[in-house]
Design a protein around this motif. Structure first.
Motif, PDB file in Angstrom:
ATOM      1  N   THR A 159      13.559  45.208  18.878  1.00  0.00           N
ATOM      2  CA  THR A 159      12.400  44.475  18.225  1.00  0.00           C
ATOM      3  C   THR A 159      12.056  44.439  16.215  1.00  0.00           C
ATOM      4  N   ALA A 160      11.982  43.048  16.164  1.00  0.00           N
ATOM      5  CA  ALA A 160      12.536  42.903  15.103  1.00  0.00           C
ATOM      6  C   ALA A 160      11.022  42.586  14.831  1.00  0.00           C
ATOM      7  N   MET A 161      10.036  42.725  13.418  1.00  0.00           N
ATOM      8  CA  MET A 161       9.506  42.002  12.370  1.00  0.00           C
ATOM      9  C   MET A 161       9.884  40.950  11.814  1.00  0.00           C
ATOM     10  N   ALA A 162       8.758  40.184  12.160  1.00  0.00           N
ATOM     11  CA  ALA A 162       9.106  38.646  11.170  1.00  0.00           C
ATOM     12  C   ALA A 162       7.797  38.247  10.569  1.00  0.00           C
ATOM     13  N   TRP A 163       7.376  37.480   9.057  1.00  0.00           N
ATOM     14  CA  TRP A 163       6.607  37.140   8.698  1.00  0.00           C
ATOM     15  C   TRP A 163       7.243  35.499   7.508  1.00  0.00           C
ATOM     16  N   HIS A 164       5.870  35.423   7.594  1.00  0.00           N
ATOM     17  CA  HIS A 164       6.354  34.142   6.560  1.00  0.00           C
ATOM     18  C   HIS A 164       5.733  34.106   5.001  1.00  0.00           C
ATOM     19  N   SER A 165       6.994  34.067   4.171  1.00  0.00           N
ATOM     20  CA  SER A 165       7.188  35.208   3.201  1.00  0.00           C
ATOM     21  C   SER A 165       5.992  33.860   2.217  1.00  0.00           C
ATOM     22  N   GLU A 166       5.785  32.782   2.663  1.00  0.00           N
ATOM     23  CA  GLU A 166       4.959  31.623   2.150  1.00  0.00           C
ATOM     24  C   GLU A 166       3.282  31.930   1.433  1.00  0.00           C
ATOM     25  N   HIS A 167       2.829  33.032   2.935  1.00  0.00           N
ATOM     26  CA  HIS A 167       1.643  33.206   3.867  1.00  0.00           C
ATOM     27  C   HIS A 167       0.775  34.341   2.894  1.00  0.00           C
ATOM     28  N   LYS A 168       0.654  34.651   2.233  1.00  0.00           N
ATOM     29  CA  LYS A 168      -0.204  35.616   1.221  1.00  0.00           C
ATOM     30  C   LYS A 168      -1.364  35.839   2.202  1.00  0.00           C
ATOM     31  N   ASN A 169      -1.344  37.166   2.458  1.00  0.00           N
ATOM     32  CA  ASN A 169      -2.295  37.726   3.435  1.00  0.00           C
ATOM     33  C   ASN A 169      -2.568  39.433   2.435  1.00  0.00           C
ATOM     34  N   PRO A 170      -3.089  39.702   2.040  1.00  0.00           N
ATOM     35  CA  PRO A 170      -3.284  41.819   2.559  1.00  0.00           C
ATOM     36  C   PRO A 170      -2.434  42.351   2.684  1.00  0.00           C
ATOM     37  N   LEU A 171      -3.739  41.342   3.912  1.00  0.00           N
ATOM     38  CA  LEU A 171      -3.544  42.332   5.555  1.00  0.00           C
ATOM     39  C   LEU A 171      -2.021  42.200   6.052  1.00  0.00           C
ATOM     40  N   LEU A 172      -1.206  41.197   6.232  1.00  0.00           N
ATOM     41  CA  LEU A 172       0.201  41.268   6.096  1.00  0.00           C
ATOM     42  C   LEU A 172       1.196  42.417   5.150  1.00  0.00           C
ATOM     43  N   GLU A 173       0.839  42.350   4.331  1.00  0.00           N
ATOM     44  CA  GLU A 173       1.432  43.039   3.254  1.00  0.00           C
ATOM     45  C   GLU A 173       1.446  44.303   3.913  1.00  0.00           C
ATOM     46  N   ALA A 174      -0.307  44.911   4.411  1.00  0.00           N
ATOM     47  CA  ALA A 174      -0.106  46.409   4.349  1.00  0.00           C
ATOM     48  C   ALA A 174       0.930  46.450   5.415  1.00  0.00           C
ATOM     49  N   MET A 175       0.157  45.302   6.573  1.00  0.00           N
ATOM     50  CA  MET A 175       1.461  46.153   8.159  1.00  0.00           C
ATOM     51  C   MET A 175       2.949  46.102   7.982  1.00  0.00           C
ATOM     52  N   ILE A 176       3.537  45.308   7.142  1.00  0.00           N
ATOM     53  CA  ILE A 176       5.166  45.469   6.758  1.00  0.00           C
ATOM     54  C   ILE A 176       4.963  46.528   6.184  1.00  0.00           C
ATOM     55  N   ASP A 177       4.821  47.331   4.623  1.00  0.00           N
ATOM     56  CA  ASP A 177       4.589  48.530   4.690  1.00  0.00           C
ATOM     57  C   ASP A 177       4.395  49.453   5.939  1.00  0.00           C
ATOM     58  N   GLN A 178       3.197  49.548   6.490  1.00  0.00           N
ATOM     59  CA  GLN A 178       3.317  50.736   6.999  1.00  0.00           C
ATOM     60  C   GLN A 178       4.524  50.389   8.321  1.00  0.00           C
ATOM     61  N   ALA A 179       4.961  49.091   8.598  1.00  0.00           N
ATOM     62  CA  ALA A 179       6.074  49.428   9.405  1.00  0.00           C
ATOM     63  C   ALA A 179       7.761  49.514   8.707  1.00  0.00           C
ATOM     64  N   LYS A 180       7.125  49.314   7.424  1.00  0.00           N
ATOM     65  CA  LYS A 180       8.296  50.350   7.077  1.00  0.00           C
ATOM     66  C   LYS A 180       8.911  51.524   6.666  1.00  0.00           C
ATOM     67  N   GLN A 181       7.450  51.937   6.081  1.00  0.00           N
ATOM     68  CA  GLN A 181       7.273  53.603   6.594  1.00  0.00           C
ATOM     69  C   GLN A 181       8.038  53.727   8.311  1.00  0.00           C
ATOM     70  N   SER A 182       7.431  53.382   8.941  1.00  0.00           N
ATOM     71  CA  SER A 182       7.921  53.941  10.654  1.00  0.00           C
ATOM     72  C   SER A 182       9.892  53.865  10.335  1.00  0.00           C
ATOM     73  N   LEU A 183      10.026  53.890   9.613  1.00  0.00           N
ATOM     74  CA  LEU A 183      11.127  52.875   9.476  1.00  0.00           C
ATOM     75  C   LEU A 183      12.301  54.554   8.675  1.00  0.00           C
ATOM     76  N   MET A 184      11.186  55.265   7.722  1.00  0.00           N
ATOM     77  CA  MET A 184      11.864  56.053   6.953  1.00  0.00           C
ATOM     78  C   MET A 184      12.211  57.537   8.181  1.00  0.00           C
ATOM     79  N   PRO A 185      13.301  58.089   7.286  1.00  0.00           N
ATOM     80  CA  PRO A 185      13.928  59.396   7.728  1.00  0.00           C
ATOM     81  C   PRO A 185      12.300  60.508   7.654  1.00  0.00           C
TER      82      PRO A 185
END
Length: 299
Positions: free
Chosen positions: A273-299
Motif C-alpha cells: 500500500t502506498a498513499m498518493a495525492w495530487h500536489s496542486e489540489h490544495k485541501n487542508p484536510l488532505l494535508e492533515a491526513m498526509i501528516d497523520q500517515a507520515k506520523q504512523s511511519l515514525m518509529p
C-alpha cells in the motif's frame, strides 16, 4: 438554471443501463414500469437519439447509449458527493475528505489512520470508495478523490506524489497437496514450470511488471493462465485448482483451509500500500491526513 428533470432522467437511464431490464430497474427504484419507460423515451426525444434496444431479453444499450454511460455515471457520482457535502454542512460538519482505496488497504492500513484522523477532526466526514490500483492515478488527476491508498510505485506523473505505507514479503499460495507445499520455503526458480494466477496488469501495472521481472531474473518467463482483479481473487483461484499465485505473506491469515502460503527464498519484498495525492489540489484536510500517515511511519 439547473434542469432537475434532465438530472432525474439521466439517473433513471443509469439504473436501466445497470439492470439491462426496465421491469427490474423499475422494481429497484420503487416505481412502476410504464412511467420509467415514458421518462426514458422523453430523454431519448430530448437527446434525439435512441439509448436502448428493447427485446424479450431486456434492454441493451445502443452504441450512443454506451458512449454516454461513463459520463452519466461520473455525473451521478459527483451529485452523490454534492448531496453528501450539503447534508454534512447542514449537520454542522466542516468538510468532506474523499478517499479511494484498494480492498486490502481498507482492511489493514486505512482503519487505524481514519480512527486517529477522526479523533483530531471529529467534524470532518471521511468518505471511502473502493478502487483498483490502476484507477488511482486518473481518479486523483480528475479530482474524483482527494487521496488514494493503493499498490503504487515509481513515477506517477508530474503533479502526483506518493509515499509507501506498508511492505510485505512475497509468498507462494498453492494447494495443500501440491508437491511444493511440503517445502518450508520455495525458490522463485522452482515455479518455472507452474501455471500462475496473477493480479491483472490492468489493475496494478507496476506491481505486475515487477513480478514478471523477478521471474525473468530467475531464468524463466511466467506461465500466466489467469489475471484477476485482487490478491484475494488470486487465492480463491488457487483454492479452485486453477494454478499457484505470488501473493503477500499476510494473505496467510485469509487463506482457505485447502491453500498453503509458503515464503519465497531469497526474500522478495513488495509495496502493498502506498498513499498518493495530487500536489496542486490544495485541501487542508488532505494535508492533515498526509501528516497523520507520515506520523504512523515514525518509529
Amino acid at each position: 438554471m439547473i434542469n432537475f428533470r434532465l438530472i432525474r432522467h439521466l439517473w433513471l437511464f443509469s439504473a436501466v443501463a445497470e439492470d439491462q431490464n426496465f421491469s427490474r430497474a423499475a422494481k429497484r427504484l420503487g416505481m412502476s414500469q410504464p412511467p420509467l419507460t415514458e421518462q426514458i423515451q422523453a430523454l431519448e426525444q430530448s437527446l434525439r437519439v435512441q439509448l436502448f434496444t428493447r427485446s424479450r431479453r431486456g434492454a441493451q444499450l445502443t452504441p450512443a447509449g454506451a458512449a454516454i454511460l461513463p459520463a452519466v455515471r461520473k455525473f451521478a457520482d459527483q451529485l452523490q458527493r454534492l448531496e453528501l457535502a450539503v447534508h454534512e454542512a447542514v449537520a454542522g460538519h466542516t468538510g468532506v475528505l474523499t478517499i479511494g482505496a484498494i480492498t486490502s488497504a481498507m482492511i489493514d492500513v486505512l482503519p487505524p489512520l481514519i480512527e486517529r484522523f477522526k479523533q483530531e477532526h471529529p467534524l470532518v466526514t471521511v468518505s471511502v470508495r473502493e478502487i483498483d490500483s490502476a484507477q488511482a492515478v486518473p481518479a486523483l488527476e480528475a479530482g474524483d478523490i482527494d487521496i488514494a491508498f493503493a499498490r503504487l510505485e515509481g513515477n506517477l506523473g508530474r503533479h502526483l506524489q506518493s509515499i509507501p505505507l506498508s511492505e510485505d514479503r512475497l509468498a507462494v499460495a498453492l494447494l495443500n497437496d501440491h508437491p511444493l507445499a511440503a517445502c518450508e520455503s520455495i525458490s522463485l526458480s522452482a515455479l518455472a514450470d507452474e501455471t500462475l494466477v496473477m493480479a491483472s496488469r490492468d489493475v496494478s501495472p507496476v506491481y505486475f511488471d515487477y513480478l514478471v521481472g523477478q521471474c525473468k531474473a530467475s531464468g524463466f518467463a511466467p506461465r500466466i493462465v489467469h489475471q484477476v482483479r485482487s490478491v484475494s481473487s488470486q487465492v480463491a483461484f488457487v483454492s479452485c485448482g486453477q494454478g499457484i499465485a505470488l501473493v503477500p505473506a499476510s494473505m496467510d491469515k485469509l487463506a482457505p483451509e485447502n491453500v498453503m502460503i509458503r515464503p519465497l527464498l531469497p526474500e522478495v519484498n513488495v509495496v502493498t500500500t502506498a498513499m498518493a495525492w495530487h500536489s496542486e489540489h490544495k485541501n487542508p484536510l488532505l494535508e492533515a491526513m498526509i501528516d497523520q500517515a507520515k506520523q504512523s511511519l515514525m518509529p
